[in-house]
Design a protein around this motif. Structure first.
Motif, PDB file in Angstrom:
ATOM      1  N   LYS A  36       0.829  -1.198   0.000  1.00  0.00           N
ATOM      2  CA  LYS A  36       0.000   0.000   0.000  1.00  0.00           C
ATOM      3  C   LYS A  36       0.868   1.254   0.000  1.00  0.00           C
ATOM      4  O   LYS A  36       1.814   1.374   0.784  1.00  0.00           O
ATOM      5  N   LEU A  37       0.518   2.184  -0.887  1.00  0.00           N
ATOM      6  CA  LEU A  37       1.118   3.512  -0.917  1.00  0.00           C
ATOM      7  C   LEU A  37       0.037   4.496  -0.524  1.00  0.00           C
ATOM      8  O   LEU A  37      -1.061   4.482  -1.097  1.00  0.00           O
ATOM      9  N   LYS A  38       0.345   5.336   0.442  1.00  0.00           N
ATOM     10  CA  LYS A  38      -0.585   6.389   0.836  1.00  0.00           C
ATOM     11  C   LYS A  38       0.016   7.725   0.421  1.00  0.00           C
ATOM     12  O   LYS A  38       1.192   7.995   0.693  1.00  0.00           O
ATOM     13  N   ILE A  39      -0.802   8.521  -0.262  1.00  0.00           N
ATOM     14  CA  ILE A  39      -0.379   9.856  -0.660  1.00  0.00           C
ATOM     15  C   ILE A  39      -1.108  10.845   0.239  1.00  0.00           C
ATOM     16  O   ILE A  39      -2.339  10.889   0.268  1.00  0.00           O
ATOM     17  N   GLU A  54      -3.128  13.103  -7.818  1.00  0.00           N
ATOM     18  CA  GLU A  54      -3.987  12.360  -8.739  1.00  0.00           C
ATOM     19  C   GLU A  54      -3.260  12.007 -10.038  1.00  0.00           C
ATOM     20  O   GLU A  54      -3.519  10.954 -10.626  1.00  0.00           O
ATOM     21  N   GLN A  55      -2.331  12.851 -10.468  1.00  0.00           N
ATOM     22  CA  GLN A  55      -1.596  12.583 -11.704  1.00  0.00           C
ATOM     23  C   GLN A  55      -0.549  11.485 -11.526  1.00  0.00           C
ATOM     24  O   GLN A  55      -0.259  10.741 -12.464  1.00  0.00           O
ATOM     25  N   VAL A  56       0.033  11.378 -10.319  1.00  0.00           N
ATOM     26  CA  VAL A  56       1.069  10.362 -10.111  1.00  0.00           C
ATOM     27  C   VAL A  56       0.494   9.035  -9.619  1.00  0.00           C
ATOM     28  O   VAL A  56       1.175   8.013  -9.679  1.00  0.00           O
ATOM     29  N   GLN A  57      -0.730   9.026  -9.165  1.00  0.00           N
ATOM     30  CA  GLN A  57      -1.355   7.793  -8.673  1.00  0.00           C
ATOM     31  C   GLN A  57      -1.221   6.630  -9.644  1.00  0.00           C
ATOM     32  O   GLN A  57      -0.810   5.536  -9.243  1.00  0.00           O
ATOM     33  N   PRO A  58      -1.534   6.803 -10.946  1.00  0.00           N
ATOM     34  CA  PRO A  58      -1.433   5.661 -11.868  1.00  0.00           C
ATOM     35  C   PRO A  58      -0.009   5.123 -12.009  1.00  0.00           C
ATOM     36  O   PRO A  58       0.169   3.933 -12.285  1.00  0.00           O
ATOM     37  N   LEU A  59       0.987   5.962 -11.813  1.00  0.00           N
ATOM     38  CA  LEU A  59       2.372   5.493 -11.901  1.00  0.00           C
ATOM     39  C   LEU A  59       2.659   4.479 -10.803  1.00  0.00           C
ATOM     40  O   LEU A  59       3.345   3.474 -11.027  1.00  0.00           O
ATOM     41  N   PHE A  60       2.130   4.724  -9.627  1.00  0.00           N
ATOM     42  CA  PHE A  60       2.330   3.797  -8.515  1.00  0.00           C
ATOM     43  C   PHE A  60       1.475   2.545  -8.690  1.00  0.00           C
ATOM     44  O   PHE A  60       1.907   1.448  -8.351  1.00  0.00           O
TER      45      PHE A  60
END
Length: 154
Positions: free
Chosen positions: A3-6, A20-26
C-alpha cells in the motif's frame, strides 16, 4: 499488494492534482494507492503504510496548508515514532517568496525525519515561477523515483 498512501497538503488544489496525476504510476508499479486530502495521523499510523508520498504546497509565509495542519500538530504532539516509515516528498512553492520557498514541505520533511522516518531519495521542490503545471515536473520525478529507489513490485 503493498500500500502507498499519498498525503496531500493544499490550499487551491495544486498538490491534490499532483497526487492524482502520479497515482497511476504507482498503481502500474504494483501498489494499492490511497489519496488522503484531509489526512489525519491515524491515516498514517493505524493501518499498514508500506510507502508514503507527501504532496505539500506552501501558503503564506512558508505555512502548512490548513487541511494538513491537524496532521502535523498531531504528529508533533503524539510523537508516534515512525522508524519503519519510508517516504518521498514533493514540495510546491513560489521562489519569489525567497525566505519561505517550499517552507511547508521542508518543515514537514524535517518533522518526519525527526520522528525517525526515512526519506527515499531527494525531495522534489517545484517552483511555480518556473513550472506552470506542477505535474509536468512531478510525473517524471516520480517515474525516476520509482526506478532509482527500486520501488516497483509488479
Amino acid at each position: 499488494m503493498p500500500k502507498l498512501k499519498i498525503f496531500v497538503g493544499t490550499m487551491y488544489g495544486g498538490a491534490l492534482d499532483v497526487a492524482e496525476q502520479v497515482q497511476p504510476l504507482f498503481e502500474d508499479a504494483g501498489y494499492a494507492v490511497e489519496i488522503h486530502d484531509q489526512p489525519t495521523l491515524d491515516d498514517l499510523v493505524d493501518s499498514p503504510t508500506d510507502l508514503a508520498l507527501f504532496c505539500v504546497s506552501t501558503t503564506g509565509s512558508g505555512d502548512i496548508p490548513g487541511n494538513l495542519v491537524p496532521f502535523v500538530r498531531d504528529l508533533e504532539a503524539r510523537s508516534p515514532g515512525l522508524n519503519e516509515l519510508r517516504y518521498g516528498l514533493i514540495a510546491l512553492g513560489d521562489s519569489s517568496y525567497v525566505d519561505s520557498y517550499c517552507g511547508a514541505g521542508r518543515a514537514l520533511d524535517e518533522t518526519l525525519q525527526g520522528q525517525g522516518a526515512t526519506r527515499l531519495g531527494e525531495r522534489l521542490e517545484i517552483d511555480a515561477m518556473e513550472t506552470f503545471m506542477a505535474d509536468d515536473a512531478a510525473v517524471p520525478w516520480v517515474e525516476e523515483w520509482i526506478a532509482s529507489q527500486q520501488l516497483k513490485v509488479a
